[in-house]
Scaffold this active site. Structure first.
Site, PDB file in Angstrom:
ATOM      1  CD  GLU A   1      -2.836   3.598  -6.614  1.00  0.00           C
ATOM      2  OE1 GLU A   1      -2.813   2.926  -5.559  1.00  0.00           O
ATOM      3  OE2 GLU A   1      -2.842   4.832  -6.607  1.00  0.00           O
TER       4      GLU A   1
ATOM      5  CG  ASN B   1      -3.332   3.929   0.544  1.00  0.00           C
ATOM      6  OD1 ASN B   1      -4.471   3.933   1.002  1.00  0.00           O
ATOM      7  ND2 ASN B   1      -2.726   2.828   0.146  1.00  0.00           N
TER       8      ASN B   1
ATOM      9  CB  SER C   1      -0.846   0.067   1.269  1.00  0.00           C
ATOM     10  OG  SER C   1      -1.547  -1.102   1.468  1.00  0.00           O
TER      11      SER C   1
ATOM     12  CG  HIS D   1      -2.390  -0.664  -4.247  1.00  0.00           C
ATOM     13  ND1 HIS D   1      -2.643   0.649  -3.954  1.00  0.00           N
ATOM     14  CD2 HIS D   1      -2.659  -1.338  -3.104  1.00  0.00           C
ATOM     15  CE1 HIS D   1      -3.046   0.762  -2.704  1.00  0.00           C
ATOM     16  NE2 HIS D   1      -3.064  -0.425  -2.170  1.00  0.00           N
TER      17      HIS D   1
HETATM   18  P1  NAD Z   1      -2.747  -9.174   6.728  1.00  0.00           P
HETATM   19  O1  NAD Z   1      -2.101  -8.826   8.015  1.00  0.00           O
HETATM   20  O2  NAD Z   1      -4.218  -9.435   6.706  1.00  0.00           O
HETATM   21  O3  NAD Z   1      -2.047 -10.469   6.072  1.00  0.00           O
HETATM   22  C1  NAD Z   1      -0.669 -10.574   5.875  1.00  0.00           C
HETATM   23  C2  NAD Z   1      -0.303 -12.045   5.790  1.00  0.00           C
HETATM   24  O4  NAD Z   1       1.081 -12.144   5.404  1.00  0.00           O
HETATM   25  C3  NAD Z   1      -0.459 -12.792   7.123  1.00  0.00           C
HETATM   26  O5  NAD Z   1      -1.297 -13.922   6.942  1.00  0.00           O
HETATM   27  C4  NAD Z   1       0.979 -13.200   7.467  1.00  0.00           C
HETATM   28  O6  NAD Z   1       1.059 -14.453   8.127  1.00  0.00           O
HETATM   29  C5  NAD Z   1       1.612 -13.265   6.082  1.00  0.00           C
HETATM   30  N1  NAD Z   1       3.065 -13.195   6.074  1.00  0.00           N
HETATM   31  C6  NAD Z   1       3.899 -12.473   6.857  1.00  0.00           C
HETATM   32  N2  NAD Z   1       5.200 -12.692   6.516  1.00  0.00           N
HETATM   33  C7  NAD Z   1       5.160 -13.568   5.481  1.00  0.00           C
HETATM   34  C8  NAD Z   1       6.174 -14.175   4.689  1.00  0.00           C
HETATM   35  N3  NAD Z   1       7.456 -13.942   4.893  1.00  0.00           N
HETATM   36  N4  NAD Z   1       5.786 -15.034   3.716  1.00  0.00           N
HETATM   37  C9  NAD Z   1       4.461 -15.277   3.483  1.00  0.00           C
HETATM   38  N5  NAD Z   1       3.467 -14.738   4.212  1.00  0.00           N
HETATM   39  C10 NAD Z   1       3.813 -13.895   5.196  1.00  0.00           C
HETATM   40  O7  NAD Z   1      -2.358  -8.001   5.709  1.00  0.00           O
HETATM   41  P2  NAD Z   1      -3.145  -7.510   4.401  1.00  0.00           P
HETATM   42  O8  NAD Z   1      -4.124  -6.458   4.810  1.00  0.00           O
HETATM   43  O9  NAD Z   1      -3.602  -8.696   3.624  1.00  0.00           O
HETATM   44  O10 NAD Z   1      -1.965  -6.761   3.635  1.00  0.00           O
HETATM   45  C11 NAD Z   1      -1.082  -7.455   2.794  1.00  0.00           C
HETATM   46  C12 NAD Z   1      -0.438  -6.461   1.833  1.00  0.00           C
HETATM   47  O11 NAD Z   1      -1.472  -5.833   1.073  1.00  0.00           O
HETATM   48  C13 NAD Z   1       0.304  -5.323   2.542  1.00  0.00           C
HETATM   49  O12 NAD Z   1       1.417  -4.989   1.783  1.00  0.00           O
HETATM   50  C14 NAD Z   1      -0.728  -4.201   2.559  1.00  0.00           C
HETATM   51  O13 NAD Z   1      -0.135  -2.937   2.613  1.00  0.00           O
HETATM   52  C15 NAD Z   1      -1.406  -4.424   1.225  1.00  0.00           C
HETATM   53  N6  NAD Z   1      -2.763  -3.887   1.084  1.00  0.00           N
HETATM   54  C16 NAD Z   1      -3.659  -3.975   2.097  1.00  0.00           C
HETATM   55  C17 NAD Z   1      -4.953  -3.486   1.907  1.00  0.00           C
HETATM   56  C18 NAD Z   1      -6.004  -3.617   2.976  1.00  0.00           C
HETATM   57  O14 NAD Z   1      -7.081  -3.031   2.826  1.00  0.00           O
HETATM   58  N7  NAD Z   1      -5.769  -4.371   4.025  1.00  0.00           N
HETATM   59  C19 NAD Z   1      -5.323  -2.896   0.681  1.00  0.00           C
HETATM   60  C20 NAD Z   1      -4.364  -2.848  -0.354  1.00  0.00           C
HETATM   61  C21 NAD Z   1      -3.093  -3.342  -0.141  1.00  0.00           C
END
Ligand code: NAD
Length: 285
Positions: free
Chosen positions: A154, A192, A121, A142
């Site tokens: 994105e 963002n 993000s 994204h």
């Molecule tokens: P989340 O906390 O729900 O999930 C992250 C997952 O990654 C967890 O299950 C964790 O166990 C896993 N993880 C951690 N280290 C790891 C590794 N080395 N190898 C494999 N898996 C690993 O987070 P999320 O909200 O799904 O966010 C994930 C990505 O997406 C981030 O970069 C975030 O910025 C981005 N993002 C999030 C949103 C949102 O609305 N939450 C929107 C767009 C982008």
């Protein structure tokens, strides 16, 4: 890389990874999903199953297509087992150290000429690309939450991302039914940079006692025609994710207007991260 290889590896099975794996699986791609936490993989697989069943109930998908999508979803317990994929989408926890370490390993799993994408993000795509041997084939892809419902991708071009990588990523996003929009790598990209200051201001408004969460959200929904209020949206995104993005904006753009609200910090310290922990600005018990 074979042009016929319709497969993808999705790294991280949290809020975003599971949605990304689902859209690829339902669009005819074999989706290999890996997470370091086995319980996250299990929960992702269950949730995807539920989402597909709901789509069948609502008449949006045939039972056969849902079954076929489930079969195309592969849970992988060791990173070494994801194989060589023409596209890898990294969707692990939003922490620079985690992503840097992961990318070093992931780049060895990209098929010849393939693309390594990050769903980050807020972390610089240019910086992440520089950790890999082929920064020209690294890009930001994204997706938005909830991924199966949100149309936008994105497409974030790092300093060294090639035109061909941008073009192919746009095609891939379209192939899974999304609407890609291109932008350059800059803190917060477009989405963002514009969204997070609004969410932060809503939290300051709550902290200042101007109104209750429900009132703040209702005013923004009805008055601005937003489908969801900013506090409910923060809970959906994850309060830890919101805090991290604001810290990046504050640090990298160097302006006080991005300073994360202390109440947001407090919630994160308390482990109240929004929907994923069942409490944030609202309770989801
Ligand atoms: P989340 O906390 O729900 O999930 C992250 C997952 O990654 C967890 O299950 C964790 O166990 C896993 N993880 C951690 N280290 C790891 C590794 N080395 N190898 C494999 N898996 C690993 O987070 P999320 O909200 O799904 O966010 C994930 C990505 O997406 C981030 O970069 C975030 O910025 C981005 N993002 C999030 C949103 C949102 O609305 N939450 C929107 C767009 C982008």
């Amino acid at each position: 890389m074979s042009d016929n290889d319709k497969s993808v590896a999705v790294i991280g099975a949290g809020t975003m990874g599971r949605g990304i794996a689902q859209v690829f699986a339902q669009s005819g791609y074999d989706a290999y999903m890996f997470d370091t936490v086995p319980a996250a993989l299990e929960s992702a697989s269950k949730q995807i199953g539920k989402m597909l069943s709901k789509a069948v109930e609502k008449g949006k998908m045939s039972a056969e297509d849902a079954e076929a999508a489930k079969k195309r979803l592969h849970l992988v317990n060791a990173l070494s087992d994801i194989g060589a994929r023409p596209l890898i989408v990294e969707a692990a926890t939003e922490k620079l150290e985690i992503k840097i370490e992961l990318l070093k390993e992931l780049q060895t799993h990209v098929a010849d000429g393939g693309i390594l994408a990050s769903n980050t993000s807020s972390i610089s795509i240019t910086q992440l690309a520089a950790q890999t041997e082929h920064p020209d084939r690294f890009i930001g892809m994204h997706f938005f939450n909830p991924v199966p419902l949100m149309k936008l991708v994105e497409v974030v071009r790092g300093l060294q991302t090639s035109d061909d990588t941008v073009k192919r990523t746009i095609e891939l996003a379209k192939a899974v039914g999304k609407t890609p929009v291109e932008c350059n790598d800059h803190p917060g990209f477009v989405s963002n940079r514009v969204l997070m200051p609004m969410i932060n201001e809503a939290i300051f408004t709550l902290q200042d006692g101007v109104a209750e969460p429900e009132a703040i959200d209702e005013i923004m929904k009805l008055g601005m025609n937003h489908p969801m209020g900013p506090l409910a949206l923060a809970d959906l995104i994850g309060l830890d994710v919101c805090l991290f993005i604001l810290e990046v904006l504050h640090r990298d753009l160097g302006e006080d207007r991005y300073r994360p609200c202390p109440l947001l910090r407090k919630k994160v310290l308390a482990g109240m991260l929004g929907r994923k922990t069942k409490n944030g600005f609202y309770s989801y018990e």
